[in-house]
Write a protein that holds these residues in place. Structure first.
Motif, PDB file in Angstrom:
ATOM      1  N   PRO A 111      26.391  60.077  63.892  1.00 16.36           N
ATOM      2  CA  PRO A 111      25.311  59.081  63.911  1.00 16.36           C
ATOM      3  C   PRO A 111      24.910  58.671  65.322  1.00 16.36           C
ATOM      4  CG  PRO A 111      27.367  58.098  63.155  1.00 16.36           C
ATOM      5  CD  PRO A 111      27.591  59.567  63.209  1.00 16.36           C
ATOM      6  N   LEU A 112      25.845  58.753  66.267  1.00 16.45           N
ATOM      7  CA  LEU A 112      25.501  58.466  67.660  1.00 16.45           C
ATOM      8  C   LEU A 112      24.485  59.478  68.166  1.00 16.45           C
ATOM      9  CD1 LEU A 112      25.888  57.077  70.417  1.00 16.45           C
ATOM     10  CD2 LEU A 112      27.921  58.492  70.756  1.00 16.45           C
ATOM     11  N   LEU A 113      24.708  60.763  67.849  1.00 13.30           N
ATOM     12  CA  LEU A 113      23.789  61.813  68.281  1.00 13.30           C
ATOM     13  C   LEU A 113      22.417  61.654  67.626  1.00 13.30           C
ATOM     14  CD1 LEU A 113      23.154  64.455  69.748  1.00 13.30           C
ATOM     15  CD2 LEU A 113      24.161  65.686  67.809  1.00 13.30           C
ATOM     16  N   LEU A 114      22.399  61.454  66.307  1.00 20.98           N
ATOM     17  CA  LEU A 114      21.118  61.302  65.611  1.00 20.98           C
ATOM     18  C   LEU A 114      20.411  60.011  66.031  1.00 20.98           C
ATOM     19  CD1 LEU A 114      21.790  62.537  61.950  1.00 20.98           C
ATOM     20  CD2 LEU A 114      20.811  63.771  63.884  1.00 20.98           C
ATOM     21  N   GLY A 115      21.190  58.958  66.253  1.00 20.73           N
ATOM     22  CA  GLY A 115      20.595  57.708  66.708  1.00 20.73           C
ATOM     23  C   GLY A 115      19.996  57.842  68.092  1.00 20.73           C
ATOM     24  N   ALA A 116      20.666  58.593  68.967  1.00 19.84           N
ATOM     25  CA  ALA A 116      20.135  58.829  70.310  1.00 19.84           C
ATOM     26  C   ALA A 116      18.833  59.624  70.253  1.00 19.84           C
ATOM     27  CB  ALA A 116      21.174  59.559  71.160  1.00 19.84           C
ATOM     28  N   LEU A 117      18.771  60.614  69.353  1.00 18.99           N
ATOM     29  CA  LEU A 117      17.537  61.374  69.188  1.00 18.99           C
ATOM     30  C   LEU A 117      16.414  60.480  68.652  1.00 18.99           C
ATOM     31  CD1 LEU A 117      18.958  64.691  67.658  1.00 18.99           C
ATOM     32  CD2 LEU A 117      18.093  64.323  69.993  1.00 18.99           C
ATOM     33  N   ALA A 118      16.769  59.582  67.720  1.00 19.41           N
ATOM     34  CA  ALA A 118      15.771  58.627  67.207  1.00 19.41           C
ATOM     35  C   ALA A 118      15.286  57.712  68.322  1.00 19.41           C
ATOM     36  CB  ALA A 118      16.371  57.813  66.064  1.00 19.41           C
ATOM     37  N   ALA A 119      16.199  57.305  69.202  1.00 15.10           N
ATOM     38  CA  ALA A 119      15.825  56.448  70.338  1.00 15.10           C
ATOM     39  C   ALA A 119      14.882  57.174  71.290  1.00 15.10           C
ATOM     40  CB  ALA A 119      17.086  55.996  71.082  1.00 15.10           C
ATOM     41  N   ALA A 124       9.405  57.940  73.403  1.00 13.64           N
ATOM     42  CA  ALA A 124       8.244  58.820  73.541  1.00 13.64           C
ATOM     43  C   ALA A 124       6.980  58.185  72.971  1.00 13.64           C
ATOM     44  CB  ALA A 124       8.513  60.152  72.855  1.00 13.64           C
ATOM     45  N   SER A 125       7.145  57.280  71.989  1.00 13.86           N
ATOM     46  CA  SER A 125       5.978  56.627  71.402  1.00 13.86           C
ATOM     47  C   SER A 125       5.330  55.640  72.360  1.00 13.86           C
ATOM     48  CB  SER A 125       6.383  55.896  70.123  1.00 13.86           C
ATOM     49  OG  SER A 125       7.176  54.747  70.414  1.00 13.86           O
ATOM     50  N   GLY A 126       6.126  55.167  73.349  1.00 11.35           N
ATOM     51  CA  GLY A 126       5.586  54.256  74.360  1.00 11.35           C
ATOM     52  C   GLY A 126       5.067  52.943  73.816  1.00 11.35           C
ATOM     53  N   VAL A 297       5.165  44.479  68.626  1.00  8.71           N
ATOM     54  CA  VAL A 297       4.510  45.782  68.634  1.00  8.71           C
ATOM     55  C   VAL A 297       3.809  46.065  67.308  1.00  8.71           C
ATOM     56  CG1 VAL A 297       6.164  46.730  70.278  1.00  8.71           C
ATOM     57  CG2 VAL A 297       6.571  47.012  67.835  1.00  8.71           C
ATOM     58  N   GLY A 298       3.805  45.077  66.424  1.00  6.25           N
ATOM     59  CA  GLY A 298       3.162  45.254  65.127  1.00  6.25           C
ATOM     60  C   GLY A 298       4.188  45.330  64.021  1.00  6.25           C
ATOM     61  N   GLY A 299       3.950  44.551  62.946  1.00  3.97           N
ATOM     62  CA  GLY A 299       4.923  44.474  61.870  1.00  3.97           C
ATOM     63  C   GLY A 299       5.276  45.816  61.266  1.00  3.97           C
ATOM     64  N   TRP A 300       4.261  46.645  60.965  1.00  8.03           N
ATOM     65  CA  TRP A 300       4.529  47.935  60.355  1.00  8.03           C
ATOM     66  C   TRP A 300       5.289  48.858  61.286  1.00  8.03           C
ATOM     67  CZ3 TRP A 300       4.672  48.347  55.478  1.00  8.03           C
ATOM     68  CH2 TRP A 300       3.820  47.605  54.660  1.00  8.03           C
ATOM     69  N   ALA A 301       5.006  48.792  62.568  1.00  5.46           N
ATOM     70  CA  ALA A 301       5.715  49.643  63.531  1.00  5.46           C
ATOM     71  C   ALA A 301       7.198  49.308  63.557  1.00  5.46           C
ATOM     72  CB  ALA A 301       5.112  49.480  64.922  1.00  5.46           C
ATOM     73  N   VAL A 302       7.513  48.023  63.456  1.00  8.93           N
ATOM     74  CA  VAL A 302       8.917  47.602  63.443  1.00  8.93           C
ATOM     75  C   VAL A 302       9.613  48.117  62.190  1.00  8.93           C
ATOM     76  CG1 VAL A 302      10.447  45.601  63.298  1.00  8.93           C
ATOM     77  CG2 VAL A 302       8.544  45.579  64.900  1.00  8.93           C
ATOM     78  N   PHE A 303       8.958  48.019  61.037  1.00 10.10           N
ATOM     79  CA  PHE A 303       9.556  48.498  59.788  1.00 10.10           C
ATOM     80  C   PHE A 303       9.712  50.015  59.788  1.00 10.10           C
ATOM     81  CE2 PHE A 303       8.130  44.343  58.127  1.00 10.10           C
ATOM     82  CZ  PHE A 303       9.310  43.940  57.506  1.00 10.10           C
ATOM     83  N   ILE A 304       8.753  50.718  60.342  1.00 15.47           N
ATOM     84  CA  ILE A 304       8.852  52.178  60.431  1.00 15.47           C
ATOM     85  C   ILE A 304      10.012  52.577  61.344  1.00 15.47           C
ATOM     86  CG2 ILE A 304       7.685  54.256  61.274  1.00 15.47           C
ATOM     87  CD1 ILE A 304       5.042  52.942  60.360  1.00 15.47           C
ATOM     88  N   ALA A 305      10.131  51.871  62.484  1.00 11.86           N
ATOM     89  CA  ALA A 305      11.246  52.143  63.402  1.00 11.86           C
ATOM     90  C   ALA A 305      12.585  51.852  62.733  1.00 11.86           C
ATOM     91  CB  ALA A 305      11.091  51.303  64.670  1.00 11.86           C
ATOM     92  N   ALA A 306      12.662  50.755  61.959  1.00 10.05           N
ATOM     93  CA  ALA A 306      13.902  50.415  61.262  1.00 10.05           C
ATOM     94  C   ALA A 306      14.270  51.498  60.256  1.00 10.05           C
ATOM     95  CB  ALA A 306      13.746  49.064  60.564  1.00 10.05           C
ATOM     96  N   ALA A 307      13.283  52.007  59.520  1.00 10.78           N
ATOM     97  CA  ALA A 307      13.542  53.075  58.547  1.00 10.78           C
ATOM     98  C   ALA A 307      13.984  54.359  59.242  1.00 10.78           C
ATOM     99  CB  ALA A 307      12.284  53.333  57.713  1.00 10.78           C
TER     100      ALA A 307
END
Length: 397
Positions: A111-119, A124-126, A297-307
């Protein structure tokens, strides 16, 4: 009204509202009281209550009240982290070192590796996920570790509710989580390493190692009743010196408990202390955490990032434990049960991300996404594990 009256109104809300939701809603199967308290803290924060009722929010949670609440929250979470350090049982981990080290490494590494890739994807989304004082590598490592965290104290609470805490399965899971707990604080120290104050930080580590030996000798000689009085003194001193060195007082709090032996304290009294800290102090920390959430950064963006982060955390944890189970020859279904138990996050991850937010490594929006991920991850644990336990699909001793 004066500050004291407003503070007591805030405390009434903090303790009363989550209890009513938990008891009347009968949420214990999906969301234990601790999870309800965290969610209520988010609702009471500026992103929900503050946006809907700004005048009420500004009246009750004014700067003086928030400052007072923060002081209570700091001490509450220091006590909680110290108890978590104290509950580490490295002796048992050493006795079963091959199984424990392999499982803990896989459960943390994947999960550390996959989480780092997600980060990296978030960077990259800036979209403003990086904190004002953070560097790219700190953000990637911090978010990756947040996805890999297992919250040892909440894991114990959930396994107690499931009736497996003292069973062979529960003791195995605690061994795996204990090693991961050590790794969390080691990684945090690396992230917080300040090259401008590296001399002071190294001096703290060296001084702590030197002083820990005579302090342990002192604690051995004291009666158990006296150890309970000395423990908070040691905790406050370690927290202060770690914070002064530029690490964080939470690093000091964890080390304060980790260098002590759990056997020096009555187990029933230690469990009672943890219970009381959770009952009468930690809800204030949950509220103070909720006050820091942001949807900038916008409510939907936060929920998408959380998912996105939740998927990385869940897939990584289950895949890592499945690999360990295959190598070690576990029975079919064991890895699934253990993987979901180790998926428990909540408190330790929230503490971890609070520190990253304090130091400007992550933004308030990233903190909010990680907080939502931690709550969702913890809420999934019991519904995924309980049916398998009821069906008798439990791990062998």
């Amino acid at each position: 009204m004066g500050t004291s009256e407003t503070f007591l109104i805030a405390m009434t809300i903090i303790f009363g509202l989550p209890y009513l939701i938990w008891r009347l809603g009968r949420t214990d199967y999906v969301a234990p009281l601790v999870v309800v308290q965290i969610l209520t803290g988010i609702v009471l924060g500026p992103g929900v209550l503050g946006a809907a009722f700004p005048r009420y929010y500004a009246t009750v949670f004014n700067p003086a009240v928030i400052q007072t609440l923060n002081g209570v929250a700091w001490w509450a979470v220091m006590l909680f982290v110290c108890i978590a350090g104290l509950e580490l049982d490295l002796k048992q981990s050493w006795r079963h070192r091959r199984e424990t080290v392999l499982t803990a490494a896989c459960a943390l590494g994947f999960p550390l590796l996959l989480g780092a890739l997600a980060a990296l994807g978030l960077l990259a989304s800036g979209a403003g996920w990086l904190g004002t004082a953070g560097r790219g590598w700190q953000f990637v490592l911090g978010v990756g570790m947040a996805c890999a965290v297992t919250a040892l104290p909440i894991l114990m609470l959930l396994m107690e509710k499931l009736g497996i805490l003292r069973a062979p399965l529960g003791q195995r899971v605690l061994r795996y989580a204990s090693l991961d707990d050590l790794a969390i604080w080691a990684v945090l120290a690396l992230i917080l390493l300040d090259w401008a104050r590296v001399g002071r930080q190294l001096a703290f580590i060296a001084g702590f190692i030197v002083l820990a030996w005579p302090f342990r000798a002192l604690m051995r000689r004291l009666r158990e009743s006296d150890r309970w009085y000395v423990l908070p003194i040691w905790l406050a001193a370690c927290g202060f010196t770690a914070d002064y060195a530029g690490l964080h007082f939470m690093v000091g709090a964890f080390l304060a408990g980790a260098v002590l032996d759990r056997d020096w304290f009555d187990l029933a009294r230690l469990d009672l202390l943890r219970h009381h800290v959770l009952l009468v102090l930690m809800p204030v920390f949950f509220l103070s955490t909720g006050l820091r959430t942001s949807w900038a950064v916008g409510g939907w963006a936060v929920f998408i990032a959380a998912a996105w982060l939740l998927a990385a955390a869940v897939i990584g944890k289950l895949a890592g434990v499945a690999l360990a189970g295959r190598v070690l020859g576990w029975r079919r279904g064991e890895a699934w049960t253990i993987g979901w138990l180790l998926q428990t996050k909540a408190l330790i991850m929230i503490i971890f991300t609070n520190i990253l937010l304090d130091r400007g490594v992550i933004s308030a929006a990233a903190f909010t996404a990680l907080l939502l991920m931690a709550v969702a991850s913890t809420m999934l644990t019991v519904p995924m594990v309980r049916p398998r336990l009821a069906a008798g699909q439990v791990a062998a001793p």
